[in-house]
Design a protein around this motif. Sequence first.
Motif, short mmCIF file in Angstrom:
data_model
loop_
_atom_site.label_atom_id
_atom_site.label_comp_id
_atom_site.label_asym_id
_atom_site.label_seq_id
_atom_site.Cartn_x
_atom_site.Cartn_y
_atom_site.Cartn_z
N GLY A 66 0.81 -1.21 0.00
CA GLY A 66 0.00 0.00 0.00
C GLY A 66 0.84 1.26 0.00
N ARG A 67 1.93 1.22 0.77
CA ARG A 67 2.82 2.40 0.82
C ARG A 67 3.53 2.60 -0.52
N ALA A 68 3.86 1.49 -1.20
CA ALA A 68 4.47 1.60 -2.54
C ALA A 68 3.47 2.21 -3.51
N ALA A 69 2.20 1.82 -3.39
CA ALA A 69 1.15 2.39 -4.25
C ALA A 69 1.00 3.89 -3.98
N ILE A 70 1.07 4.26 -2.72
CA ILE A 70 0.98 5.68 -2.37
C ILE A 70 2.16 6.44 -2.97
N ARG A 71 3.36 5.90 -2.85
CA ARG A 71 4.54 6.57 -3.42
C ARG A 71 4.40 6.73 -4.94
N ALA A 72 3.93 5.67 -5.60
CA ALA A 72 3.75 5.74 -7.06
C ALA A 72 2.73 6.81 -7.42
N TYR A 73 1.62 6.85 -6.68
CA TYR A 73 0.59 7.87 -6.93
C TYR A 73 1.17 9.27 -6.71
N GLN A 74 1.86 9.46 -5.58
CA GLN A 74 2.43 10.77 -5.28
C GLN A 74 3.39 11.21 -6.38
N LYS A 75 4.19 10.28 -6.87
CA LYS A 75 5.16 10.61 -7.92
C LYS A 75 4.45 11.08 -9.18
N THR A 76 3.37 10.38 -9.58
CA THR A 76 2.66 10.77 -10.80
C THR A 76 1.96 12.11 -10.65
N GLN A 77 1.66 12.50 -9.42
CA GLN A 77 0.96 13.76 -9.17
C GLN A 77 1.92 14.92 -8.90
N GLY A 78 3.22 14.64 -8.93
CA GLY A 78 4.20 15.70 -8.67
C GLY A 78 4.25 16.10 -7.20
N MET A 79 3.79 15.21 -6.35
CA MET A 79 3.78 15.48 -4.91
C MET A 79 5.10 15.05 -4.29
N SER A 80 5.33 15.47 -3.08
CA SER A 80 6.46 14.97 -2.31
C SER A 80 6.22 13.48 -2.07
N VAL A 81 7.18 12.65 -2.42
CA VAL A 81 7.02 11.19 -2.34
C VAL A 81 7.42 10.71 -0.94
N THR A 82 6.39 10.37 -0.15
CA THR A 82 6.62 9.92 1.22
C THR A 82 6.12 8.51 1.47
N GLY A 83 5.06 8.12 0.76
CA GLY A 83 4.45 6.81 1.00
C GLY A 83 3.62 6.76 2.26
#
Length: 94
Positions: A66-83
């Motif tokens: 789930g945290r990897a999915a969050i990081r991937a989502y954050q990356k595609t959205q240009g967000m700070s990647v924290t997971g």
Amino acid sequence: TYNYADSYVIGVGHLSDRLAGGRAIQASYPKKPWGMTAKERQALQKRLNKLGFQAGRPDGVIGEKGRAAIRAYQKTQGMSVTGVPSTQLLAGML
């Protein structure tokens, strides 16, 4: 951040202390990891899955998948990647 592995290690350490005659823990298990209810964590997992990010079964337990999915989502959205799951992340996805 919240890590279930930390809880496991604390539990094993506490068991060792108890076997050695130590006192019981005086606190309870956190009811809202990351400040999110189980329903909110499930909703986050469902939303990530629906958007194509493999967050796993929506059971409210956010592990490394789930945290990897969050990081991937954050990356595609240009967000700070924290997971790190949060109510703010969920609100921004709806």
